[in-house]
Design a protein around this motif. Sequence first.
Motif, PDB file in Angstrom:
ATOM      1  N   PHE A 291      -0.824  -7.127 -24.869  1.00 27.47           N
ATOM      2  CA  PHE A 291      -0.844  -5.656 -24.790  1.00 27.47           C
ATOM      3  C   PHE A 291      -2.155  -5.115 -24.436  1.00 27.47           C
ATOM      4  CE2 PHE A 291      -0.631  -5.949 -29.079  1.00 27.47           C
ATOM      5  CZ  PHE A 291      -1.737  -5.242 -29.766  1.00 27.47           C
ATOM      6  N   THR A 292      -2.252  -3.977 -23.820  1.00 30.64           N
ATOM      7  CA  THR A 292      -3.751  -3.048 -23.855  1.00 30.64           C
ATOM      8  C   THR A 292      -3.107  -1.811 -23.749  1.00 30.64           C
ATOM      9  OG1 THR A 292      -4.717  -4.679 -22.245  1.00 30.64           O
ATOM     10  CG2 THR A 292      -5.317  -2.465 -22.264  1.00 30.64           C
ATOM     11  N   LEU A 293      -3.509  -1.139 -24.879  1.00 29.84           N
ATOM     12  CA  LEU A 293      -3.276   0.284 -25.325  1.00 29.84           C
ATOM     13  C   LEU A 293      -4.227   1.363 -25.267  1.00 29.84           C
ATOM     14  CD1 LEU A 293      -0.063  -0.435 -27.678  1.00 29.84           C
ATOM     15  CD2 LEU A 293       0.034   0.034 -25.449  1.00 29.84           C
ATOM     16  N   SER A 294      -4.121   2.374 -25.156  1.00 26.95           N
ATOM     17  CA  SER A 294      -5.138   3.299 -25.678  1.00 26.95           C
ATOM     18  C   SER A 294      -5.209   3.734 -27.120  1.00 26.95           C
ATOM     19  CB  SER A 294      -4.618   4.972 -25.065  1.00 26.95           C
ATOM     20  OG  SER A 294      -4.879   4.450 -23.495  1.00 26.95           O
ATOM     21  N   ALA A 295      -6.418   3.910 -27.644  1.00 26.67           N
ATOM     22  CA  ALA A 295      -6.607   3.861 -29.133  1.00 26.67           C
ATOM     23  C   ALA A 295      -7.001   5.382 -29.439  1.00 26.67           C
ATOM     24  CB  ALA A 295      -7.549   3.110 -29.639  1.00 26.67           C
ATOM     25  N   SER A 296      -6.768   5.744 -30.771  1.00 25.97           N
ATOM     26  CA  SER A 296      -7.200   7.173 -31.105  1.00 25.97           C
ATOM     27  C   SER A 296      -8.504   7.461 -31.063  1.00 25.97           C
ATOM     28  CB  SER A 296      -6.775   7.191 -32.587  1.00 25.97           C
ATOM     29  OG  SER A 296      -7.403   6.073 -33.447  1.00 25.97           O
ATOM     30  N   ASP A 297      -9.285   6.602 -30.705  1.00 24.24           N
ATOM     31  CA  ASP A 297     -10.829   6.790 -30.632  1.00 24.24           C
ATOM     32  C   ASP A 297     -11.085   7.164 -29.154  1.00 24.24           C
ATOM     33  OD1 ASP A 297     -10.870   4.493 -29.656  1.00 24.24           O
ATOM     34  OD2 ASP A 297     -12.299   3.638 -31.230  1.00 24.24           O
ATOM     35  N   GLY A 298     -10.137   7.034 -28.272  1.00 27.11           N
ATOM     36  CA  GLY A 298     -10.338   7.155 -26.923  1.00 27.11           C
ATOM     37  C   GLY A 298     -10.641   5.704 -26.152  1.00 27.11           C
ATOM     38  N   SER A 299     -10.772   4.625 -26.779  1.00 24.61           N
ATOM     39  CA  SER A 299     -11.093   3.399 -26.274  1.00 24.61           C
ATOM     40  C   SER A 299      -9.717   2.731 -25.935  1.00 24.61           C
ATOM     41  CB  SER A 299     -11.863   2.630 -27.239  1.00 24.61           C
ATOM     42  OG  SER A 299     -10.771   2.267 -28.375  1.00 24.61           O
ATOM     43  N   THR A 300      -9.870   1.554 -25.412  1.00 26.46           N
ATOM     44  CA  THR A 300      -8.631   0.666 -25.033  1.00 26.46           C
ATOM     45  C   THR A 300      -8.741  -0.530 -25.938  1.00 26.46           C
ATOM     46  OG1 THR A 300      -9.354  -0.247 -23.108  1.00 26.46           O
ATOM     47  CG2 THR A 300      -8.092   1.521 -22.812  1.00 26.46           C
ATOM     48  N   VAL A 301      -7.605  -1.175 -26.322  1.00 23.80           N
ATOM     49  CA  VAL A 301      -7.415  -2.151 -27.173  1.00 23.80           C
ATOM     50  C   VAL A 301      -6.614  -3.027 -26.519  1.00 23.80           C
ATOM     51  CG1 VAL A 301      -7.292  -3.245 -29.452  1.00 23.80           C
ATOM     52  CG2 VAL A 301      -8.296  -0.998 -29.256  1.00 23.80           C
ATOM     53  N   SER A 302      -6.919  -4.510 -26.399  1.00 26.15           N
ATOM     54  CA  SER A 302      -6.092  -5.795 -26.172  1.00 26.15           C
ATOM     55  C   SER A 302      -6.091  -6.652 -27.182  1.00 26.15           C
ATOM     56  CB  SER A 302      -6.738  -6.183 -24.723  1.00 26.15           C
ATOM     57  OG  SER A 302      -6.901  -5.082 -23.733  1.00 26.15           O
ATOM     58  N   LEU A 303      -4.984  -6.940 -27.251  1.00 28.17           N
ATOM     59  CA  LEU A 303      -4.682  -8.379 -28.173  1.00 28.17           C
ATOM     60  C   LEU A 303      -5.441  -9.489 -27.793  1.00 28.17           C
ATOM     61  CD1 LEU A 303      -3.189  -9.290 -30.715  1.00 28.17           C
ATOM     62  CD2 LEU A 303      -1.521 -10.064 -29.158  1.00 28.17           C
ATOM     63  N   ALA A 304      -5.864  -9.524 -26.572  1.00 25.30           N
ATOM     64  CA  ALA A 304      -6.689 -10.568 -25.994  1.00 25.30           C
ATOM     65  C   ALA A 304      -7.749 -10.766 -26.463  1.00 25.30           C
ATOM     66  CB  ALA A 304      -6.367 -10.873 -24.427  1.00 25.30           C
ATOM     67  N   ASP A 305      -8.293  -9.412 -26.694  1.00 29.76           N
ATOM     68  CA  ASP A 305      -9.549  -9.230 -27.144  1.00 29.76           C
ATOM     69  C   ASP A 305      -9.685  -9.671 -28.772  1.00 29.76           C
ATOM     70  OD1 ASP A 305     -10.375  -8.047 -24.833  1.00 29.76           O
ATOM     71  OD2 ASP A 305     -10.075  -5.949 -25.517  1.00 29.76           O
ATOM     72  N   MET A 306      -8.776  -9.762 -29.397  1.00 27.86           N
ATOM     73  CA  MET A 306      -8.590 -10.264 -30.727  1.00 27.86           C
ATOM     74  C   MET A 306      -8.478 -11.650 -30.840  1.00 27.86           C
ATOM     75  SD  MET A 306      -8.350  -7.368 -32.185  1.00 27.86           S
ATOM     76  CE  MET A 306      -8.822  -5.994 -31.267  1.00 27.86           C
ATOM     77  N   ARG A 307      -8.571 -12.425 -29.904  1.00 30.30           N
ATOM     78  CA  ARG A 307      -8.373 -13.865 -29.962  1.00 30.30           C
ATOM     79  C   ARG A 307      -9.585 -14.182 -30.809  1.00 30.30           C
ATOM     80  NH1 ARG A 307      -4.214 -13.033 -28.020  1.00 30.30           N
ATOM     81  NH2 ARG A 307      -3.087 -14.160 -26.369  1.00 30.30           N
ATOM     82  N   GLY A 308      -9.446 -15.550 -31.559  1.00 27.35           N
ATOM     83  CA  GLY A 308     -10.642 -15.843 -32.581  1.00 27.35           C
ATOM     84  C   GLY A 308     -10.291 -15.271 -33.620  1.00 27.35           C
ATOM     85  N   SER A 309      -9.699 -14.410 -34.178  1.00 26.91           N
ATOM     86  CA  SER A 309      -9.388 -13.982 -35.349  1.00 26.91           C
ATOM     87  C   SER A 309      -7.897 -13.463 -35.995  1.00 26.91           C
ATOM     88  CB  SER A 309     -10.205 -12.512 -35.800  1.00 26.91           C
ATOM     89  OG  SER A 309      -9.674 -11.459 -34.601  1.00 26.91           O
ATOM     90  N   ASN A 310      -7.530 -13.371 -36.825  1.00 19.75           N
ATOM     91  CA  ASN A 310      -6.205 -12.971 -37.202  1.00 19.75           C
ATOM     92  C   ASN A 310      -5.973 -11.713 -37.063  1.00 19.75           C
ATOM     93  OD1 ASN A 310      -5.107 -15.655 -38.273  1.00 19.75           O
ATOM     94  ND2 ASN A 310      -6.995 -15.404 -39.967  1.00 19.75           N
ATOM     95  N   THR A 311      -4.997 -11.129 -36.456  1.00 20.51           N
ATOM     96  CA  THR A 311      -4.665  -9.727 -36.243  1.00 20.51           C
ATOM     97  C   THR A 311      -3.426  -9.407 -36.815  1.00 20.51           C
ATOM     98  OG1 THR A 311      -6.111  -9.957 -34.279  1.00 20.51           O
ATOM     99  CG2 THR A 311      -4.448  -7.861 -34.621  1.00 20.51           C
ATOM    100  N   ILE A 312      -3.531  -8.250 -37.636  1.00 20.48           N
ATOM    101  CA  ILE A 312      -2.166  -7.722 -38.185  1.00 20.48           C
ATOM    102  C   ILE A 312      -1.916  -6.441 -37.247  1.00 20.48           C
ATOM    103  CG2 ILE A 312      -1.166  -6.282 -40.062  1.00 20.48           C
ATOM    104  CD1 ILE A 312      -3.301  -7.910 -41.899  1.00 20.48           C
TER     105      ILE A 312
END
Length: 155
Positions: A13-34
């Motif tokens: 997924f890619t979603l808009s964040a509260s700080d105005g950025s966008t966050v993608s799950l793909a960007d989290m590869r390499g770490s554990n994500t809750i």
Amino acid sequence: MPRLSPAETAPDFTLSASDGSTVSLADMRGSNTIVYFYPAAATPGCTTEACDFRDNLNSLKSAGYTVLGISPDPVDKLAKFADSEGLNFPLLSDEDHAVAEAYGAWGEKKNYGRTYEGLIRSTVVVDPEGKVSLAQYNVKATGHVSKLRRDLGLD
């Protein structure tokens, strides 16, 4: 909606964040994500849960976990919520609840004798390769982070 199980690939997924950025799950590869899903910002249960993640964030980070909160709220409401509670992790807006549906966190709910469609409080832990390592549905807001820490072997 079907629920996710361990070893399945987590939907990206890619979603808009509260700080105005966008966050993608793909960007989290390499770490554990809750990835935790909550029904509505600034409500009592959701505030309790968010503050619990906030208060445990440093220990979760030191154990190698990133936290992302997702709700169907618009970005401006999430920004106010994050600011008012001093939340130190991204809150993501899923207004059309497409991500919640893909994760099995949207479905039939019952409250005070009424049945309706809505967000099911859920937490999915995604491993560094993008696979589900833990999926919990219908979690309780109070005490959830402590239980999650135990389930992850962090306590």
